[in-house]
Design a protein around this motif. Structure first.
Motif, PDB file in Angstrom:
ATOM      1  N   GLY A 225       0.727  -1.290   0.169  1.00  0.00           N
ATOM      2  CA  GLY A 225      -0.175  -0.083  -0.091  1.00  0.00           C
ATOM      3  C   GLY A 225       0.902   1.161   0.066  1.00  0.00           C
ATOM      4  O   GLY A 225       0.235   2.307   0.388  1.00  0.00           O
ATOM      5  N   LYS A 226       1.975   1.218  -0.467  1.00  0.00           N
ATOM      6  CA  LYS A 226       2.863   2.452  -0.732  1.00  0.00           C
ATOM      7  C   LYS A 226       3.065   2.807  -2.170  1.00  0.00           C
ATOM      8  O   LYS A 226       4.406   2.474  -2.709  1.00  0.00           O
ATOM      9  N   PRO A 227       2.176   3.144  -2.913  1.00  0.00           N
ATOM     10  CA  PRO A 227       2.412   3.258  -4.471  1.00  0.00           C
ATOM     11  C   PRO A 227       3.460   4.507  -4.572  1.00  0.00           C
ATOM     12  O   PRO A 227       3.917   4.542  -5.705  1.00  0.00           O
ATOM     13  N   ALA A 228       3.555   5.475  -3.810  1.00  0.00           N
ATOM     14  CA  ALA A 228       4.520   6.468  -4.090  1.00  0.00           C
ATOM     15  C   ALA A 228       6.131   6.219  -3.928  1.00  0.00           C
ATOM     16  O   ALA A 228       6.974   6.369  -4.998  1.00  0.00           O
ATOM     17  N   LEU A 229       6.425   5.260  -2.984  1.00  0.00           N
ATOM     18  CA  LEU A 229       7.554   4.680  -2.957  1.00  0.00           C
ATOM     19  C   LEU A 229       7.743   3.721  -4.102  1.00  0.00           C
ATOM     20  O   LEU A 229       8.937   3.392  -4.668  1.00  0.00           O
ATOM     21  N   ALA A 230       6.732   3.089  -4.247  1.00  0.00           N
ATOM     22  CA  ALA A 230       6.888   1.836  -5.418  1.00  0.00           C
ATOM     23  C   ALA A 230       7.302   2.569  -6.759  1.00  0.00           C
ATOM     24  O   ALA A 230       7.913   2.158  -7.648  1.00  0.00           O
ATOM     25  N   SER A 231       6.596   3.832  -6.916  1.00  0.00           N
ATOM     26  CA  SER A 231       6.860   4.516  -8.259  1.00  0.00           C
ATOM     27  C   SER A 231       8.534   4.971  -8.336  1.00  0.00           C
ATOM     28  O   SER A 231       8.793   4.906  -9.251  1.00  0.00           O
ATOM     29  N   VAL A 232       8.829   5.431  -7.261  1.00  0.00           N
ATOM     30  CA  VAL A 232      10.379   6.078  -7.301  1.00  0.00           C
ATOM     31  C   VAL A 232      11.136   4.554  -7.614  1.00  0.00           C
ATOM     32  O   VAL A 232      11.933   4.689  -8.246  1.00  0.00           O
TER      33      VAL A 232
END
Length: 301
Positions: A225-232
């Motif tokens: 549930g951490k899409p921002a970290l995933a995108s990086v």
């Protein structure tokens, strides 16, 4: 190619009058300049491989009206140089367009990374201590005390379960590190998998296993549930290892992360980049994922 041009120019010097010889000198100057520009463009387009030879087609000979002068060798050479200039301008424009698109993508994800860093949890200032009243203290003493978690935030039960995940010992340290991270992720121990995979990327970032580890790190963030970290993580894997085993996967999952971040327009840009760079080699699974992502993001192209 240059030898052919000079051979034609030498023939023109023998056959033509002095004015034609002056025109041939001008053509030679243009040929030299064009060859230098073409080599510069080829170095930019093909930095790691052998440049391709430009395919210049001789222009179709115009119909000659009876009584009109026929084409001269220098005129024919000039027409071929004009064709070369036209193709060079086209290639240069295409390179500039691709560079601009890549710059846009880099700027967008630099902003995402800055946003994520700014969202880091701020230091919590504890409220001023207030002595509890006597009734409140009595009520607190009457309540049962909840079991205290372990110092690192994980319960003893969880720590025991994580310890039960076997660490592979094949002798290949890089592969073993990735495999252990994969086992943690498969068991849905996402925080532990993130720590293991990040350490693997940091230590073995220059080895082939780094592409797989960085991509799986992004997936562990996404599943947690951490899409921002995933995108990086996905974007950095694609940017740093565009020829890695999981570069195309990272772009596909990057589109998914951006959709979860409610950035459909940027997701469409990522899918367009995926199609342009890896379209011919995409697996059936990745293509299906991309098509579904485009439909969800309502991409127009």
């Amino acid at each position: 190619m240059r030898n052919a041009f000079f051979a034609t120019a030498a023939l023109a010097l023998i056959v033509l009058a002095p004015p034609a010889a002056a025109q041939n000198v001008s053509v030679d100057v243009r040929v030299d300049r064009l060859e230098k520009e073409m080599r510069a463009v080829q170095r930019k387009v093909f930095p790691a491989g052998a440049p391709l030879e430009a395919e210049i087609t001789r222009p179709a000979a115009p119909a000659i009206v009876p009584g009109s002068p026929s084409s001269t060798p220098v005129a024919d050479l000039t027409a071929r140089v004009n064709a070369l200039e036209s193709q060079l301008a086209s290639v240069t424009g295409q390179v500039e367009e691709n560079s601009f698109k890549l710059k846009q993508l880099e700027d967008a994800f630099n902003r995402y990374k800055a946003e994520q860093e700014s969202r880091a949890a701020p230091a919590v200032v504890p409220p001023p201590a207030v002595a509890p009243s006597a009734p409140a203290a009595a009520a607190a003493a009457a309540r049962p005390t909840a079991p205290r978690p372990a110092a690192n935030g994980a319960s003893e039960e969880r720590k025991t379960a994580v310890a039960a995940i076997e660490r592979p010992l094949t002798g290949n340290e890089a592969d073993d590190a990735y495999s252990y991270g994969f086992r943690l992720w498969s068991a849905k121990f996402y925080p532990e998998a993130q720590a293991q995979l990040k350490a693997t990327v940091d230590k073995y970032g220059s080895t082939p296993v780094a592409s797989k580890a960085a991509n799986l790190l992004g997936r562990a963030y996404l599943d947690d549930g951490k899409p921002a970290l995933a995108s990086v993580a996905f974007y950095e894997n694609y940017q740093k290892r565009p020829k890695g085993d999981r570069a195309a996967d990272s772009l596909a999952y990057l589109g998914e992360a951006l959709i979860q971040l409610k950035k459909p327009a940027d997701a469409c840009k990522v899918y367009a980049e995926l199609e342009q760079v890896y379209g011919g080699s995409l697996s059936t699974g990745l293509r299906g994922m991309m098509d579904k992502g485009r439909a969800r993001a309502k991409c127009t192209a």
